[in-house]
Design a protein around this motif. Structure first.
Motif, mmCIF file in Angstrom:
data_model
loop_
_atom_site.group_PDB
_atom_site.id
_atom_site.type_symbol
_atom_site.label_atom_id
_atom_site.label_comp_id
_atom_site.label_asym_id
_atom_site.label_seq_id
_atom_site.Cartn_x
_atom_site.Cartn_y
_atom_site.Cartn_z
ATOM 1 N N MET A 45 0.822 -1.212 0.000
ATOM 2 C CA MET A 45 0.000 0.000 0.000
ATOM 3 C C MET A 45 0.857 1.264 0.000
ATOM 4 S SD MET A 45 -3.070 -0.921 -0.396
ATOM 5 C CE MET A 45 -4.221 0.308 0.154
ATOM 6 N N LEU A 46 1.994 1.225 0.682
ATOM 7 C CA LEU A 46 2.869 2.401 0.674
ATOM 8 C C LEU A 46 3.458 2.640 -0.715
ATOM 9 C CD1 LEU A 46 4.648 1.957 4.109
ATOM 10 C CD2 LEU A 46 2.819 3.571 3.514
ATOM 11 N N ILE A 47 3.823 1.577 -1.399
ATOM 12 C CA ILE A 47 4.334 1.714 -2.769
ATOM 13 C C ILE A 47 3.231 2.264 -3.676
ATOM 14 C CG2 ILE A 47 5.143 0.438 -4.802
ATOM 15 C CD1 ILE A 47 6.545 -1.492 -2.715
ATOM 16 N N MET A 48 2.043 1.726 -3.556
ATOM 17 C CA MET A 48 0.941 2.216 -4.383
ATOM 18 C C MET A 48 0.622 3.672 -4.070
ATOM 19 S SD MET A 48 0.329 -0.103 -6.556
ATOM 20 C CE MET A 48 -0.996 0.844 -7.304
ATOM 21 N N ARG A 49 0.705 4.065 -2.812
ATOM 22 C CA ARG A 49 0.495 5.478 -2.450
ATOM 23 C C ARG A 49 1.486 6.360 -3.195
ATOM 24 N NH1 ARG A 49 2.575 7.050 3.267
ATOM 25 N NH2 ARG A 49 4.481 6.877 2.047
ATOM 26 N N PRO A 57 -9.939 4.229 -3.033
ATOM 27 C CA PRO A 57 -10.914 4.235 -1.929
ATOM 28 C C PRO A 57 -10.429 3.466 -0.705
ATOM 29 C CG PRO A 57 -12.003 3.714 -4.002
ATOM 30 C CD PRO A 57 -10.522 3.708 -4.270
ATOM 31 N N ILE A 58 -9.641 2.418 -0.921
ATOM 32 C CA ILE A 58 -9.100 1.666 0.210
ATOM 33 C C ILE A 58 -8.119 2.543 0.986
ATOM 34 C CG2 ILE A 58 -7.719 -0.347 0.892
ATOM 35 C CD1 ILE A 58 -8.895 -1.730 -1.655
ATOM 36 N N MET A 59 -7.266 3.264 0.263
ATOM 37 C CA MET A 59 -6.318 4.171 0.929
ATOM 38 C C MET A 59 -7.051 5.267 1.683
ATOM 39 S SD MET A 59 -3.264 4.623 -1.766
ATOM 40 C CE MET A 59 -2.618 3.208 -2.623
ATOM 41 N N HIS A 60 -8.094 5.822 1.070
ATOM 42 C CA HIS A 60 -8.886 6.841 1.759
ATOM 43 C C HIS A 60 -9.543 6.259 3.008
ATOM 44 C CE1 HIS A 60 -9.420 9.501 -2.062
ATOM 45 N NE2 HIS A 60 -8.268 9.690 -1.472
ATOM 46 N N VAL A 64 -8.577 3.711 4.841
ATOM 47 C CA VAL A 64 -7.556 3.487 5.872
ATOM 48 C C VAL A 64 -7.180 4.817 6.527
ATOM 49 C CG1 VAL A 64 -5.158 2.782 6.275
ATOM 50 C CG2 VAL A 64 -6.663 1.357 4.870
ATOM 51 N N SER A 65 -7.017 5.861 5.726
ATOM 52 C CA SER A 65 -6.667 7.185 6.270
ATOM 53 C C SER A 65 -7.763 7.714 7.180
ATOM 54 C CB SER A 65 -6.422 8.185 5.129
ATOM 55 O OG SER A 65 -5.335 7.790 4.362
ATOM 56 N N ILE A 66 -9.009 7.613 6.735
ATOM 57 C CA ILE A 66 -10.142 8.083 7.538
ATOM 58 C C ILE A 66 -10.219 7.293 8.845
ATOM 59 C CG2 ILE A 66 -12.676 8.152 7.623
ATOM 60 C CD1 ILE A 66 -12.508 8.715 4.504
ATOM 61 N N TRP A 67 -10.051 5.976 8.760
ATOM 62 C CA TRP A 67 -10.077 5.150 9.962
ATOM 63 C C TRP A 67 -8.949 5.542 10.913
ATOM 64 C CZ3 TRP A 67 -6.631 1.976 12.346
ATOM 65 C CH2 TRP A 67 -7.131 1.188 13.382
ATOM 66 N N ALA A 68 -7.733 5.709 10.379
ATOM 67 C CA ALA A 68 -6.575 6.044 11.222
ATOM 68 C C ALA A 68 -6.750 7.400 11.896
ATOM 69 C CB ALA A 68 -5.292 6.013 10.393
ATOM 70 N N GLU A 69 -7.304 8.353 11.178
ATOM 71 C CA GLU A 69 -7.523 9.676 11.777
ATOM 72 C C GLU A 69 -8.533 9.591 12.922
ATOM 73 O OE1 GLU A 69 -7.284 13.284 10.079
ATOM 74 O OE2 GLU A 69 -5.378 12.651 9.210
ATOM 75 N N LYS A 70 -9.476 8.686 12.820
ATOM 76 C CA LYS A 70 -10.510 8.550 13.842
ATOM 77 C C LYS A 70 -10.073 7.686 15.019
ATOM 78 C CE LYS A 70 -15.358 7.192 14.305
ATOM 79 N NZ LYS A 70 -16.541 6.680 13.609
ATOM 80 N N HIS A 71 -9.253 6.635 14.751
ATOM 81 C CA HIS A 71 -9.019 5.628 15.784
ATOM 82 C C HIS A 71 -7.570 5.467 16.246
ATOM 83 C CE1 HIS A 71 -13.145 4.260 15.583
ATOM 84 N NE2 HIS A 71 -13.048 4.219 14.261
ATOM 85 N N THR A 72 -6.659 6.260 15.739
ATOM 86 C CA THR A 72 -5.273 6.182 16.209
ATOM 87 C C THR A 72 -4.849 7.545 16.720
ATOM 88 O OG1 THR A 72 -4.284 6.688 14.040
ATOM 89 C CG2 THR A 72 -4.712 4.353 14.532
#
Length: 164
Positions: A28-32, A94-97, A99-107
């Protein structure tokens, strides 16, 4: 094609099949990086801090799985390859988005960090949805999205898939 993990059951499950390809965090980091327009080996390596050997293996896998396509270019000395997203690779947005939305909310926010905004360039508004703009309702495509990264003082526009 990546071999299925022998310790997982239910090989017909789409979650399993997806994780067989995407389950390695480097993928995922490479794809980003590629979706941000960093398509050359050295750019990707330097941006995410990955070893040459690991990056080579992951890029080979991403090409085999048709998420990336190799395109030749010529530098001052020789022909080299860069890696561009296919439609399947761009469909990871959409998967990257999510994950980002989840991380902003839960980490927890790291010290010195700040909110990353996903901007839908078509309407100019921040979206809080992974696949459609929460403001105008249009689908989010890589070429229509920017990520505003205040900790880097940058707003980076993504790039879409490159036709073969």
């Amino acid at each position: 094609m990546m071999p299925l993990r022998s310790d997982w059951s239910e090989e017909l499950c789409p979650v399993r099949r997806g994780l067989d390809v995407l389950g390695d965090p480097w993928i995922m980091l490479i794809m980003r990086e590629v979706l941000h327009g960093r398509t050359r080996f050295e750019q990707i390596r330097d941006s995410i801090g990955i070893s040459d050997a690991v990056l080579s293996r992951r890029l080979r896998l991403l090409v085999e799985e048709a998420l990336l396509r190799k395109v030749d270019y010529r530098d001052e000395r020789r022909t080299r390859s860069e890696y561009v997203a296919t439609e399947a690779g761009a469909d990871l947005l959409p998967i990257m988005h999510a994950v980002s939305i989840w991380a902003e909310k839960h980490t927890p926010m790291p010290v010195g960090g700040s909110h990353m905004a996903v901007i839908h360039e078509v309407c100019g508004q921040e979206t809080t949805s992974a696949d459609t703009c929460s403001e105008c309702g249009e689908p989010l495509r890589p070429s229509d999205v920017s990520w505003d990264k205040p900790w880097k003082s940058t707003r980076e526009r993504l790039v879409g898939p490159t036709p073969a």
